[in-house]
Scaffold this motif. Structure first.
Motif, short mmCIF file in Angstrom:
data_model
loop_
_atom_site.label_atom_id
_atom_site.label_comp_id
_atom_site.label_asym_id
_atom_site.label_seq_id
_atom_site.Cartn_x
_atom_site.Cartn_y
_atom_site.Cartn_z
N LYS A 1 23.11 114.44 17.17
CA LYS A 1 22.18 113.84 18.12
C LYS A 1 22.48 112.35 18.32
N TYR A 2 22.94 111.69 17.26
CA TYR A 2 23.19 110.24 17.33
C TYR A 2 24.57 109.91 16.75
N ALA A 3 25.42 109.33 17.58
CA ALA A 3 26.74 108.85 17.15
C ALA A 3 26.63 107.35 16.96
N ILE A 4 26.85 106.89 15.73
CA ILE A 4 26.60 105.50 15.38
C ILE A 4 27.88 104.83 14.86
N VAL A 5 28.34 103.85 15.60
CA VAL A 5 29.55 103.11 15.21
C VAL A 5 29.22 102.19 14.04
N GLU A 6 30.14 102.13 13.10
CA GLU A 6 30.04 101.16 12.01
C GLU A 6 31.43 100.66 11.67
N GLN A 7 31.54 99.37 11.39
CA GLN A 7 32.80 98.78 10.95
C GLN A 7 32.48 97.68 9.95
N GLU A 8 33.12 97.72 8.80
CA GLU A 8 32.80 96.77 7.74
C GLU A 8 33.84 95.68 7.56
N ASN A 9 35.01 95.84 8.17
CA ASN A 9 36.09 94.85 8.03
C ASN A 9 36.63 94.52 9.41
N PHE A 10 37.00 93.26 9.61
CA PHE A 10 37.48 92.83 10.93
C PHE A 10 38.75 91.99 10.82
N SER A 11 39.65 92.19 11.79
CA SER A 11 40.83 91.34 11.92
C SER A 11 40.75 90.53 13.20
N LYS A 12 39.62 90.67 13.92
CA LYS A 12 39.40 89.92 15.15
C LYS A 12 37.91 89.62 15.28
N ASP A 13 37.52 88.95 16.32
CA ASP A 13 36.10 88.65 16.56
C ASP A 13 35.29 89.94 16.50
N PRO A 14 34.24 90.01 15.66
CA PRO A 14 33.46 91.24 15.52
C PRO A 14 32.87 91.75 16.84
N PHE A 15 32.52 90.84 17.74
CA PHE A 15 31.93 91.27 19.01
C PHE A 15 32.98 91.89 19.93
N ILE A 16 34.22 91.45 19.81
CA ILE A 16 35.31 92.10 20.54
C ILE A 16 35.55 93.49 19.95
N SER A 17 35.47 93.58 18.62
CA SER A 17 35.68 94.86 17.94
C SER A 17 34.62 95.89 18.33
N ILE A 18 33.34 95.49 18.31
CA ILE A 18 32.29 96.48 18.61
C ILE A 18 32.35 96.93 20.06
N LYS A 19 32.80 96.05 20.95
CA LYS A 19 32.98 96.42 22.35
C LYS A 19 34.12 97.42 22.49
N GLN A 20 35.21 97.16 21.79
CA GLN A 20 36.37 98.07 21.83
C GLN A 20 35.99 99.45 21.31
N SER A 21 35.24 99.49 20.22
CA SER A 21 34.81 100.78 19.66
C SER A 21 33.86 101.49 20.61
N PHE A 22 32.93 100.73 21.19
CA PHE A 22 32.00 101.34 22.15
C PHE A 22 32.76 101.97 23.31
N ASP A 23 33.71 101.24 23.86
CA ASP A 23 34.45 101.75 25.01
C ASP A 23 35.16 103.06 24.67
N TYR A 24 35.77 103.12 23.48
CA TYR A 24 36.48 104.34 23.10
C TYR A 24 35.52 105.51 22.89
N VAL A 25 34.45 105.27 22.13
CA VAL A 25 33.51 106.35 21.82
C VAL A 25 32.86 106.88 23.10
N SER A 26 32.41 105.98 23.95
CA SER A 26 31.72 106.41 25.18
C SER A 26 32.64 107.08 26.17
N ARG A 27 33.91 106.66 26.18
CA ARG A 27 34.88 107.21 27.13
C ARG A 27 35.51 108.50 26.62
N GLU A 28 35.81 108.57 25.32
CA GLU A 28 36.61 109.67 24.79
C GLU A 28 35.86 110.71 23.97
N LEU A 29 34.67 110.35 23.45
CA LEU A 29 34.06 111.25 22.45
C LEU A 29 32.72 111.85 22.85
N VAL A 30 31.78 111.05 23.31
CA VAL A 30 30.41 111.58 23.51
C VAL A 30 30.24 112.24 24.87
#
Length: 290
Positions: free
Chosen positions: A261-290
């Motif tokens: 029912k709920y797909a929840i992104v989580e990331q605990e380590n970053f090699s770039k700006d965290p806000f760029i990372s969460i946007k990148q993950s959102f784009d992939y999940v929303s486009r490819e998975l859900v």
């Protein structure tokens, strides 16, 4: 009548397009909203909750999962009502929150459970989720049986308050005792109608297990997933969803069976700006998975 004819015509065109072009069908499909576990941004959210929540919404997320609520500090220094107002103002909902319940799991003391229920209901959550349990509570199969009994009790109490109970895994639940894991005990010993599981896909894969095997054996028990990827070079850390080693597409094919029912992104380590990372993950999940 013209508007009705236009609607019927457009609907017919959409159906025809869906038959000819599967991607066209996806455009018309109802897409699940994507959530973010706020622990992902633990380094910054306490300093500027308003700014962080605004950036999460701007990235495209429609849901968040909280952590760290307390009676004194509320959510990141805001009481539940104020934090709910902040989420509302940004078009966000919080279907679940993480609440530590070690005291209840140990001796049945309901004080912290009552505080957690208060915090969850303050945001109108659906799930009160236990994110972790201390090492002293999980050193044998008997320990896991005791915990399972407590989970059933907590779930009954939550139900009376309009909430559902869920348990979030790490990898320690997959340690074997006489050939059996604590996770298996918890799934078998808890009431399937009351106790649900938030499967952290990263930790299941890292522990050497297959999420699909659990979906097959325990259908409908996993309404929430943590969608967290594994870095290709270092499996002990996370990376942006879709750039690591985990084959999420194979898991999402079993979403209905799992009860997702709920797909929840989580990331605990970053090699770039965290806000760029969460946007990148959102784009992939929303486009490819859900």
């Amino acid at each position: 009548m013209n508007s009705r004819r236009t609607f019927i015509k457009n609907a017919g065109m959409a159906a025809a397009g869906a038959l000819l072009f599967p991607s066209f069908a996806h455009a018309f499909a109802k897409v699940k909203p994507v959530g973010l576990q706020l622990y992902t941004l633990r380094e910054v959210i306490g300093k500027d909750p308003k700014g962080v929540i605004e950036k999460i919404a701007k990235a495209g997320y429609k849901e968040v999962e909280t952590y760290g609520y307390s009676a004194k500090g509320g959510y990141f220094g805001m009481d539940a009502k104020a934090f709910k107002g902040l989420l509302d103002a940004n078009g966000l909902k919080a279907p679940s929150g993480h609440f530590g319940l070690d005291s209840f799991l140990k001796d049945g003391n309901q004080d912290e459970l009552k505080i957690a229920i208060e915090g969850a209901n303050g945001l109108k959550m659906e799930f009160l989720t236990i994110p972790w349990m201390g090492e002293s509570l999980r050193s044998s199969l008997d320990d896991y049986k005791k915990v399972s009994e407590r989970l059933n009790q907590a779930a009954e109490i939550c139900k009376k308050s309009g909430l559902k109970l869920a348990y979030h895994n790490h990898d320690f639940e997959f340690k074997k005792y006489d050939g059996k894991t604590g996770y298996e005990v918890m799934l078998a010993e808890t009431d399937k109608n009351l106790v649900k599981f938030e499967m952290d896909l990263y930790w299941v894969v890292r522990s050497g297990n297959d999420p699909i095997a659990f979906f097959n054996k325990y259908p409908g028990r996993f309404p929430m997933w943590h969608v967290k990827d594994m870095d290709k070079a270092n499996h002990t850390i996370n990376t942006e969803v879709g750039t690591g080693t985990i084959d999420f597409k194979s898991f999402f094919k079993h979403a209905k069976q799992a009860g997702l029912k709920y797909a929840i992104v989580e990331q605990e380590n970053f090699s770039k700006d965290p806000f760029i990372s969460i946007k990148q993950s959102f784009d992939y999940v929303s486009r490819e998975l859900v």
